[in-house]
Design a protein around this motif. Structure first.
Motif, PDB file in Angstrom:
ATOM      1  N   PRO A  85       8.057 -22.062  40.300  1.00 59.87           N
ATOM      2  CA  PRO A  85       7.494 -23.594  39.759  1.00 59.87           C
ATOM      3  C   PRO A  85       8.312 -24.736  39.861  1.00 59.87           C
ATOM      4  CG  PRO A  85       6.837 -21.716  38.679  1.00 59.87           C
ATOM      5  CD  PRO A  85       7.937 -21.180  39.321  1.00 59.87           C
ATOM      6  N   PRO A  86       7.769 -25.754  40.198  1.00 64.46           N
ATOM      7  CA  PRO A  86       8.776 -26.958  39.826  1.00 64.46           C
ATOM      8  C   PRO A  86       8.602 -27.338  38.279  1.00 64.46           C
ATOM      9  CG  PRO A  86       6.965 -27.586  41.388  1.00 64.46           C
ATOM     10  CD  PRO A  86       6.753 -26.354  40.987  1.00 64.46           C
ATOM     11  N   PRO A  87       9.712 -27.928  37.616  1.00 66.10           N
ATOM     12  CA  PRO A  87       9.728 -28.316  36.255  1.00 66.10           C
ATOM     13  C   PRO A  87       8.422 -28.913  35.844  1.00 66.10           C
ATOM     14  CG  PRO A  87      11.874 -28.922  37.317  1.00 66.10           C
ATOM     15  CD  PRO A  87      10.969 -28.687  38.431  1.00 66.10           C
ATOM     16  N   PRO A  88       7.951 -28.486  34.843  1.00 63.26           N
ATOM     17  CA  PRO A  88       6.623 -29.228  34.088  1.00 63.26           C
ATOM     18  C   PRO A  88       6.882 -30.596  33.797  1.00 63.26           C
ATOM     19  CG  PRO A  88       7.774 -27.715  32.531  1.00 63.26           C
ATOM     20  CD  PRO A  88       8.349 -27.537  33.562  1.00 63.26           C
ATOM     21  N   VAL A  89       5.904 -31.521  34.061  1.00 66.61           N
ATOM     22  CA  VAL A  89       5.860 -32.892  33.802  1.00 66.61           C
ATOM     23  C   VAL A  89       5.119 -32.895  32.335  1.00 66.61           C
ATOM     24  CG1 VAL A  89       5.456 -35.181  34.252  1.00 66.61           C
ATOM     25  CG2 VAL A  89       6.223 -33.672  36.279  1.00 66.61           C
ATOM     26  N   ASN A  90       5.861 -32.799  31.269  1.00 67.79           N
ATOM     27  CA  ASN A  90       5.055 -32.778  29.975  1.00 67.79           C
ATOM     28  C   ASN A  90       6.196 -33.588  28.826  1.00 67.79           C
ATOM     29  OD1 ASN A  90       7.081 -30.759  28.987  1.00 67.79           O
ATOM     30  ND2 ASN A  90       5.587 -29.133  29.840  1.00 67.79           N
ATOM     31  N   GLU A  91       5.686 -33.896  28.033  1.00 71.31           N
ATOM     32  CA  GLU A  91       6.710 -34.382  26.823  1.00 71.31           C
ATOM     33  C   GLU A  91       7.506 -33.503  25.966  1.00 71.31           C
ATOM     34  OE1 GLU A  91       3.908 -37.124  24.674  1.00 71.31           O
ATOM     35  OE2 GLU A  91       3.843 -38.446  26.411  1.00 71.31           O
ATOM     36  N   ALA A 151       7.644 -40.336  34.214  1.00 68.63           N
ATOM     37  CA  ALA A 151       6.858 -41.498  34.869  1.00 68.63           C
ATOM     38  C   ALA A 151       7.539 -41.620  36.550  1.00 68.63           C
ATOM     39  CB  ALA A 151       6.821 -42.773  34.342  1.00 68.63           C
ATOM     40  N   ILE A 152       8.865 -41.558  36.493  1.00 71.76           N
ATOM     41  CA  ILE A 152       9.682 -41.607  37.807  1.00 71.76           C
ATOM     42  C   ILE A 152       9.109 -40.084  38.586  1.00 71.76           C
ATOM     43  CG2 ILE A 152      11.752 -41.098  38.602  1.00 71.76           C
ATOM     44  CD1 ILE A 152      12.959 -42.733  36.284  1.00 71.76           C
ATOM     45  N   VAL A 153       9.157 -38.992  37.855  1.00 72.47           N
ATOM     46  CA  VAL A 153       8.747 -37.717  38.770  1.00 72.47           C
ATOM     47  C   VAL A 153       7.400 -38.090  39.262  1.00 72.47           C
ATOM     48  CG1 VAL A 153       8.268 -35.352  38.390  1.00 72.47           C
ATOM     49  CG2 VAL A 153      10.301 -36.344  37.200  1.00 72.47           C
ATOM     50  N   SER A 154       6.453 -38.299  38.473  1.00 73.10           N
ATOM     51  CA  SER A 154       5.134 -38.425  38.957  1.00 73.10           C
ATOM     52  C   SER A 154       4.975 -39.551  40.180  1.00 73.10           C
ATOM     53  CB  SER A 154       4.251 -38.932  37.944  1.00 73.10           C
ATOM     54  OG  SER A 154       4.299 -37.981  36.666  1.00 73.10           O
ATOM     55  N   ALA A 155       5.781 -40.750  40.043  1.00 72.07           N
ATOM     56  CA  ALA A 155       5.626 -41.668  41.037  1.00 72.07           C
ATOM     57  C   ALA A 155       6.194 -41.074  42.311  1.00 72.07           C
ATOM     58  CB  ALA A 155       6.297 -43.152  40.301  1.00 72.07           C
ATOM     59  N   ARG A 156       7.109 -40.372  42.132  1.00 71.39           N
ATOM     60  CA  ARG A 156       8.315 -40.052  43.445  1.00 71.39           C
ATOM     61  C   ARG A 156       7.228 -38.775  44.084  1.00 71.39           C
ATOM     62  NH1 ARG A 156      14.409 -40.686  41.655  1.00 71.39           N
ATOM     63  NH2 ARG A 156      14.519 -43.132  41.625  1.00 71.39           N
ATOM     64  N   GLY A 157       6.642 -38.083  43.375  1.00 71.88           N
ATOM     65  CA  GLY A 157       5.761 -36.969  43.781  1.00 71.88           C
ATOM     66  C   GLY A 157       4.610 -37.403  44.507  1.00 71.88           C
ATOM     67  N   ALA A 158       4.139 -38.664  44.271  1.00 73.15           N
ATOM     68  CA  ALA A 158       3.144 -39.188  44.621  1.00 73.15           C
ATOM     69  C   ALA A 158       3.415 -39.853  46.375  1.00 73.15           C
ATOM     70  CB  ALA A 158       2.292 -39.980  44.002  1.00 73.15           C
ATOM     71  N   GLN A 159       4.512 -40.252  46.517  1.00 66.65           N
ATOM     72  CA  GLN A 159       5.066 -40.734  47.560  1.00 66.65           C
ATOM     73  C   GLN A 159       4.860 -40.017  48.946  1.00 66.65           C
ATOM     74  OE1 GLN A 159       9.047 -42.417  46.478  1.00 66.65           O
ATOM     75  NE2 GLN A 159       8.067 -43.994  45.644  1.00 66.65           N
ATOM     76  N   ALA A 160       5.273 -40.441  50.223  1.00 62.38           N
ATOM     77  CA  ALA A 160       4.973 -39.852  51.298  1.00 62.38           C
ATOM     78  C   ALA A 160       6.219 -38.806  51.383  1.00 62.38           C
ATOM     79  CB  ALA A 160       5.002 -40.688  52.498  1.00 62.38           C
ATOM     80  N   VAL A 161       5.796 -37.577  51.978  1.00 59.74           N
ATOM     81  CA  VAL A 161       6.838 -36.629  52.334  1.00 59.74           C
ATOM     82  C   VAL A 161       8.038 -37.085  53.108  1.00 59.74           C
ATOM     83  CG1 VAL A 161       7.383 -34.233  52.986  1.00 59.74           C
ATOM     84  CG2 VAL A 161       5.297 -34.596  51.864  1.00 59.74           C
ATOM     85  N   LEU A 162       9.357 -36.866  52.843  1.00 57.99           N
ATOM     86  CA  LEU A 162      10.433 -37.253  53.730  1.00 57.99           C
ATOM     87  C   LEU A 162      10.796 -36.217  54.436  1.00 57.99           C
ATOM     88  CD1 LEU A 162      12.783 -39.014  50.945  1.00 57.99           C
ATOM     89  CD2 LEU A 162      11.324 -40.143  52.536  1.00 57.99           C
ATOM     90  N   SER A 163      11.340 -36.768  55.844  1.00 58.94           N
ATOM     91  CA  SER A 163      11.899 -35.732  56.649  1.00 58.94           C
ATOM     92  C   SER A 163      13.416 -35.597  56.295  1.00 58.94           C
ATOM     93  CB  SER A 163      11.785 -36.151  58.119  1.00 58.94           C
ATOM     94  OG  SER A 163      12.576 -37.678  58.217  1.00 58.94           O
ATOM     95  N   MET A 164      14.134 -34.500  56.981  1.00 62.77           N
ATOM     96  CA  MET A 164      15.545 -34.143  56.857  1.00 62.77           C
ATOM     97  C   MET A 164      16.351 -35.578  57.177  1.00 62.77           C
ATOM     98  SD  MET A 164      15.212 -31.616  54.880  1.00 62.77           S
ATOM     99  CE  MET A 164      17.062 -31.966  54.552  1.00 62.77           C
ATOM    100  N   GLY A 165      16.057 -36.161  58.274  1.00 66.54           N
ATOM    101  CA  GLY A 165      16.644 -37.067  58.637  1.00 66.54           C
ATOM    102  C   GLY A 165      16.897 -38.483  57.851  1.00 66.54           C
ATOM    103  N   ALA A 166      15.785 -38.521  57.266  1.00 70.64           N
ATOM    104  CA  ALA A 166      15.475 -39.819  56.383  1.00 70.64           C
ATOM    105  C   ALA A 166      16.304 -39.614  55.101  1.00 70.64           C
ATOM    106  CB  ALA A 166      14.002 -39.842  56.016  1.00 70.64           C
ATOM    107  N   LEU A 167      16.819 -38.397  54.865  1.00 65.01           N
ATOM    108  CA  LEU A 167      17.454 -38.263  53.688  1.00 65.01           C
ATOM    109  C   LEU A 167      19.212 -38.562  53.964  1.00 65.01           C
ATOM    110  CD1 LEU A 167      16.300 -35.116  52.026  1.00 65.01           C
ATOM    111  CD2 LEU A 167      16.322 -37.137  51.038  1.00 65.01           C
ATOM    112  N   SER A 168      19.408 -38.545  55.205  1.00 64.04           N
ATOM    113  CA  SER A 168      20.852 -38.558  55.472  1.00 64.04           C
ATOM    114  C   SER A 168      21.263 -39.888  55.344  1.00 64.04           C
ATOM    115  CB  SER A 168      20.961 -38.423  57.127  1.00 64.04           C
ATOM    116  OG  SER A 168      22.278 -38.232  57.478  1.00 64.04           O
ATOM    117  N   GLY A 169      22.547 -40.108  54.592  1.00 57.54           N
ATOM    118  CA  GLY A 169      23.073 -41.509  54.336  1.00 57.54           C
ATOM    119  C   GLY A 169      22.192 -42.131  53.058  1.00 57.54           C
ATOM    120  N   GLN A 170      21.280 -41.613  52.590  1.00 58.52           N
ATOM    121  CA  GLN A 170      20.541 -42.368  51.273  1.00 58.52           C
ATOM    122  C   GLN A 170      21.261 -41.928  50.006  1.00 58.52           C
ATOM    123  OE1 GLN A 170      16.393 -42.575  50.816  1.00 58.52           O
ATOM    124  NE2 GLN A 170      15.808 -42.646  52.976  1.00 58.52           N
TER     125      GLN A 170
END
Length: 239
Positions: free
Chosen positions: A203-209, A40-59
């Motif tokens: 390939p990214p890790p599969p989202v399955n159970e 659920a976390i992976v799916s929710a975050r994958g649907a969010q807007a793409v981050l820039s490298m600057g936005a990652l700094s300090g987070q």
């Protein structure tokens, strides 16, 4: 008396074995619940807007794990490493680990490690780094993933100075001579191999159970077999 004692011992062993199987079954169900929450976390975050490298700094990277990131930076191919003994579609090879310096300078002296893709290698550790290069300035989307938990043993391979057996952040930082960001960027793109000498995206890790539910049902089935088997045994002894 001996027959009765045998039945009691067999019954006690059956109860213990069944209890262990039931416990393992519930353990698999717990893992299934954890997997579902992670999905659920992976799916929710994958649907969010793409981050820039600057936005990652300090987070806090735990809050941005599995987010998509726009990479724009200069690749340092001279310090490129490989994660040895990997495979893709059943073929042996390596994962390319490329240090990148963001163009916007948001990370200062810190190295960002981009897992550019898989390259075929018959021995699982040796490739021609020159033919695996892309542009000097990389522009791509990537998935922010974490370094794996530390494991015992040597991180570097003795036989290949640029090959990593384990992805250890401190070891990579020592090899780079600079700090390393606390995450790995998995480059996204075409995962179909076109040229064995060129990197193919991983390939990214599969989202399955996963197999947890089937494993749980198997353990519960084993417990049932033990109990039914003992019931048949006890009934036969009485006859």
């Amino acid at each position: 008396m001996t027959s009765r004692l045998t039945t009691l011992v067999f019954g006690a062993l059956t109860v213990v074995a069944s209890a262990v199987c039931v416990r393992l079954g519930f353990w698999q169900l717990d893992r299934l619940t954890q997997r579902q929450a992670q999905n659920a976390i992976v799916s929710a975050r994958g649907a969010q807007a793409v981050l820039s490298m600057g936005a990652l700094s300090g987070q806090d990277t735990s809050a941005t794990h599995w987010r998509r990131v726009r990479v724009e930076g200069v690749a340092d191919y001279e310090r490129e490493l490989v994660h040895a003994t990997r495979s893709q579609n059943g073929s042996p090879g390596v994962y390319l680990l490329t240090p990148v310096r963001p163009l916007d300078g948001s990370w200062g002296d810190t190295v960002l490690i981009v897992l550019r893709g898989y390259v075929y290698a018959p021995d699982g550790r040796t490739i021609d780094f020159a033919t695996a290069r892309e542009r000097d300035t990389l522009r791509m989307e990537a998935l922010l993933t974490s370094f794996p938990p530390p494991k015992p043993g040597m991180a570097r391979m003795q036989s290949s100075p640029r090959a990593m057996r384990l992805l250890d952040r401190d070891t990579i930082a020592t090899m780079m001579g600079r700090p390393v960001a606390p995450f790995i960027l998995l480059a996204l793109g075409d995962t179909i191999m076109q040229d064995i000498t060129r990197p193919t995206r991983v390939p990214p890790p599969p989202v399955n159970e996963g197999p947890h539910l089937s494993y749980a049902l198997q353990w519960f089935s084993f417990a049932t077999v033990f109990l039914v088997g003992f019931a048949v045994f006890a009934r036969t002894k009485r006859r």
